[in-house]
Design a protein around this motif. Structure first.
Motif, PDB file in Angstrom:
ATOM      1  N   ALA A 155       0.796  -1.185  -0.139  1.00  0.00           N
ATOM      2  CA  ALA A 155       0.020   0.075  -0.054  1.00  0.00           C
ATOM      3  C   ALA A 155       0.750   0.985  -0.083  1.00  0.00           C
ATOM      4  O   ALA A 155       1.870   1.168   0.461  1.00  0.00           O
TER       5      ALA A 155
ATOM      6  N   ASP B 136      -0.951   6.053  -8.671  1.00  0.00           N
ATOM      7  CA  ASP B 136      -1.484   4.848  -9.119  1.00  0.00           C
ATOM      8  C   ASP B 136      -1.062   4.232 -10.449  1.00  0.00           C
ATOM      9  O   ASP B 136      -0.956   3.008 -10.921  1.00  0.00           O
TER      10      ASP B 136
ATOM     11  N   GLN C 195      -0.366  -3.068  -6.150  1.00  0.00           N
ATOM     12  CA  GLN C 195      -0.107  -1.758  -4.974  1.00  0.00           C
ATOM     13  C   GLN C 195      -1.292  -1.056  -4.901  1.00  0.00           C
ATOM     14  O   GLN C 195      -2.160  -0.868  -5.812  1.00  0.00           O
ATOM     15  N   ALA C 196      -1.832  -0.808  -3.732  1.00  0.00           N
ATOM     16  CA  ALA C 196      -3.473  -0.061  -3.550  1.00  0.00           C
ATOM     17  C   ALA C 196      -2.707   1.346  -3.418  1.00  0.00           C
ATOM     18  O   ALA C 196      -1.752   1.456  -1.909  1.00  0.00           O
TER      19      ALA C 196
ATOM     20  N   ILE D 146      -3.607   4.820  -1.703  1.00  0.00           N
ATOM     21  CA  ILE D 146      -4.423   5.282  -0.735  1.00  0.00           C
ATOM     22  C   ILE D 146      -4.676   6.803  -0.480  1.00  0.00           C
ATOM     23  O   ILE D 146      -3.450   7.455  -0.224  1.00  0.00           O
TER      24      ILE D 146
ATOM     25  N   VAL E  48      -8.802  -2.162   2.948  1.00  0.00           N
ATOM     26  CA  VAL E  48      -8.002  -0.659   2.083  1.00  0.00           C
ATOM     27  C   VAL E  48      -9.180   0.221   2.023  1.00  0.00           C
ATOM     28  O   VAL E  48     -10.204   0.069   1.492  1.00  0.00           O
TER      29      VAL E  48
ATOM     30  N   GLN F 106      -9.092   3.814  -1.358  1.00  0.00           N
ATOM     31  CA  GLN F 106      -8.329   3.674  -2.719  1.00  0.00           C
ATOM     32  C   GLN F 106      -8.354   4.246  -3.860  1.00  0.00           C
ATOM     33  O   GLN F 106      -9.723   4.540  -4.238  1.00  0.00           O
TER      34      GLN F 106
ATOM     35  N   SER G   1      -8.332   4.372  -7.790  1.00  0.00           N
ATOM     36  CA  SER G   1      -7.980   3.575  -8.718  1.00  0.00           C
ATOM     37  C   SER G   1      -8.364   4.310 -10.083  1.00  0.00           C
ATOM     38  O   SER G   1      -9.222   4.741 -10.345  1.00  0.00           O
TER      39      SER G   1
END
Length: 438
Positions: free
Chosen positions: A138, A152, A159-160, A162, A412, A415, A417
Motif C-alpha cells: 500500500a 496509481d 499496489q493499492a 490510498i 483498504v 483506494q 484507482s
C-alpha cells in the motif's frame, strides 16, 4: 518556530479572547478562523449541502465541481482522539505494517502529518519515491487527488494507492476538465486543421501540468502531448516546439506564461483560452499567430502573492533574497530575484553558505518548515496572512490513523484507482515527461 496548525490555533484563541474583551483585532491573522476546525466539519457540510467544498484556506472562494470526490464521515473515535492518542495509534500501525506500507508526504502538508512520512517531496518526487518500494502493498499518499492518481498510474497493479481524505482535491486541477479540454481541442482543430507543415510540425500539441487529472494526462498521451512539472516546464516546451507550431498549455496559465516568456515567446503570442467563450474568447487571427495558448486556470495559493509584498520585504530587509514559485503571477515573478519549483526553493536555501534573509513566495507550511530546518537564515513567507492550501489541509492525522489502522485490519480504505484505459494513455504522457530531463 511552531507549526502552521499550532499557530492557527493560537491565533484563533487570541482572536476569540479579544472579541470577548472588545479589544479590536489581532495580527497576524489567518485567512479563515475555520482552519482551526477539523476537516471532517467540512466533509459533513459537503454531505449536508449535497455538493463539495474546498474548505477554508487559499481555495475557499473557488467553486468545486459537483463531481469532485467527497469524503464519507470519519468515525467519531478519530475525531475525539487527542494529538497524543493519534500519534500513538499512527506509530503503532506503522510498526505493525512495516515495509508493507509506504507513507508519502507532500511539501505543503502540515507538520503534524509530514512527520509520519517515509518520503517528503513534490508530487513528481513522491511518485518516483513510491517506485523505489515495489514490495510495498500500500502507498498512502498524503497529498491531493491528482497526486494519488499519478502514483496509481506509475505503481504496480498489486499496489493499492490510498488518499487519507478523498475531499483533498485541487482547485487548479479542477479548472480544466476533460470535457472542456476536448471541446477546446475540437475548436482548435477547426481553426488550424490537423495536417503538419512543411517542417513536419503539427498545428498544436497539448501540454498538461502535473497538477491535473489522470483524464487530462491521458488526453495528452492520446494526442501526442506530454506532462510537465514546474522543474522541467522549459525542457517540455522545447520538446513540444520541436514537434508543433504551437502549444495548448493547461491548467495553470502562470506557469505557462512565465516559462514561455523566459524562453523569448512574446506575450502577444500567448492568448488566454477561456473555456466558457467561443474560441476561448479569441479571434481566429489571434489563435493563428499564437505560440502558447494558455488555459484560464491558476493556483489560489500562489495567486495571493503580489508585488507590494516584495516591495515591503525589500524595504524592511535590505539585501533580502526573494524567491517565488512559477505558479505566481508574471509581475510577481518579474519582481523577484529568482523563481523555481518547491525543490528549487529548498535547494537554493540549503546551498546558501552565509546567513541570508529569504522572502519566499510559496505555500506557508513549506516556508515554515524551511525556517525551522535552516535556523541560520531568516526565512519568511511574503504573504503575512497564514493561509495554507485548502485541499492539502484536508489531510489530518485522524484520517491518516484511520486508513493505516484499516490496513492493519486488512481493509483498504479510500483506494484511488485510475481506469485502465486512461492509465495506459496517461502513462505515455508521463513517460515522455520522465525523458524530458532539465
Amino acid at each position: 518556530m511552531t507549526s502552521v496548525a499550532t499557530s492557527i490555533k493560537l491565533i484563533t484563541r487570541e482572536e476569540a479572547e479579544l472579541k470577548r474583551n472588545n479589544a479590536g483585532s489581532f495580527a497576524p491573522q489567518t485567512c479563515s478562523t475555520d482552519l482551526n476546525l477539523g476537516p471532517w466539519e467540512f466533509d459533513a457540510l459537503a454531505d449536508k449541502l449535497g455538493m463539495p467544498t474546498y474548505g477554508p484556506g487559499a481555495s475557499m472562494a473557488d467553486v468545486a465541481p459537483k463531481e469532485t470526490p467527497r469524503q464519507g464521515q470519519l468515525p467519531q473515535e478519530y475525531k475525539d482522539a487527542t494529538d497524543e492518542e493519534l500519534d500513538q495509534r499512527i506509530l503503532k500501525a506503522k510498526e505493525v505494517l512495516g515495509d508493507s506500507v509506504v507513507v508519502l508526504g507532500h511539501f505543503y502538508q502540515r507538520d503534524e502529518v509530514v512527520k509520519y512520512a517515509d518520503f517528503v517531496g513534490d508530487s513528481f518526487q513522491l511518485a518516483n519515491a513510491a517506485l523505489t518500494k515495489p514490495d510495498a502493498k500500500a502507498i498512502v499518499f498524503c497529498g491531493v487527488h491528482f497526486m494519488a492518481e499519478t502514483a496509481d498510474i506509475l505503481s504496480t497493479p498489486e499496489q493499492a494507492v490510498i488518499l487519507p481524505n478523498l475531499a483533498a482535491g485541487c482547485s487548479m486541477a479542477d479548472m480544466a476538465d476533460i470535457d472542456s479540454v476536448e471541446a477546446a481541442w475540437a475548436e482548435l482543430e477547426k481553426v488550424f486543421g490537423t495536417e503538419p507543415d512543411a517542417d513536419g510540425k503539427v498545428p498544436v500539441i497539448p501540454v498538461t501540468y502535473m497538477n491535473s487529472s489522470a483524464a487530462l494526462k491521458g488526453f495528452c498521451g492520446e494526442h501526442g502531448g506530454i506532462v510537465c512539472t514546474s522543474s522541467n516546464a522549459e525542457t517540455v516546451l522545447t520538446w513540444a516546439f520541436e514537434r508543433a507550431q504551437r502549444v495548448l498549455f493547461f491548467p495553470d496559465q502562470h506557469l505557462g506564461r512565465n516559462t514561455a516568456k523566459a524562453m523569448g515567446v512574446p506575450l502577444e503570442q500567448m492568448p488566454m483560452w477561456n473555456p466558457r467563450k467561443p474560441l476561448g474568447g479569441n479571434t481566429e487571427g489571434e489563435l493563428q499567430d499564437s505560440r502558447v495558448i494558455l488555459w484560464h486556470g491558476f493556483c489560489s495559493v500562489h495567486k495571493r502573492f503580489n508585488v507590494s509584498q516584495i516591495e515591503k520585504a525589500r524595504a524592511e530587509f535590505p539585501g533580502v533574497r526573494v524567491i517565488v514559485h512559477p505558479e505566481c503571477p508574471m509581475e510577481v515573478v518579474d519582481a523577484a530575484d529568482e523563481y523555481g519549483s518547491t525543490d528549487y526553493i529548498r535547494k537554493a536555501i540549503a546551498a546558501a553558505t552565509e546567513p541570508t534573509t529569504f522572502a519566499i513566495g510559496t505555500e506557508i507550511n513549506l516556508v515554515n518548515r524551511l525556517a525551522n530546518e535552516f535556523p541560520q537564515h531568516t526565512i519568511f513567507c511574503l504573504d503575512p496572512v497564514i493561509c495554507p492550501c485548502s485541499t492539502m489541509y484536508r489531510i489530518h492525522p485522524g484520517y491518516l490513523a484511520w486508513v493505516l489502522e484499516g490496513l492493519v485490519e486488512s481493509e483498504v480504505r479510500n483506494q484511488i484507482s485510475v481506469d485502465p484505459h486512461v492509465s495506459a494513455t496517461a502513462k505515455i504522457a508521463l513517460e515522455r515527461m520522465l525523458a524530458a530531463k532539465p
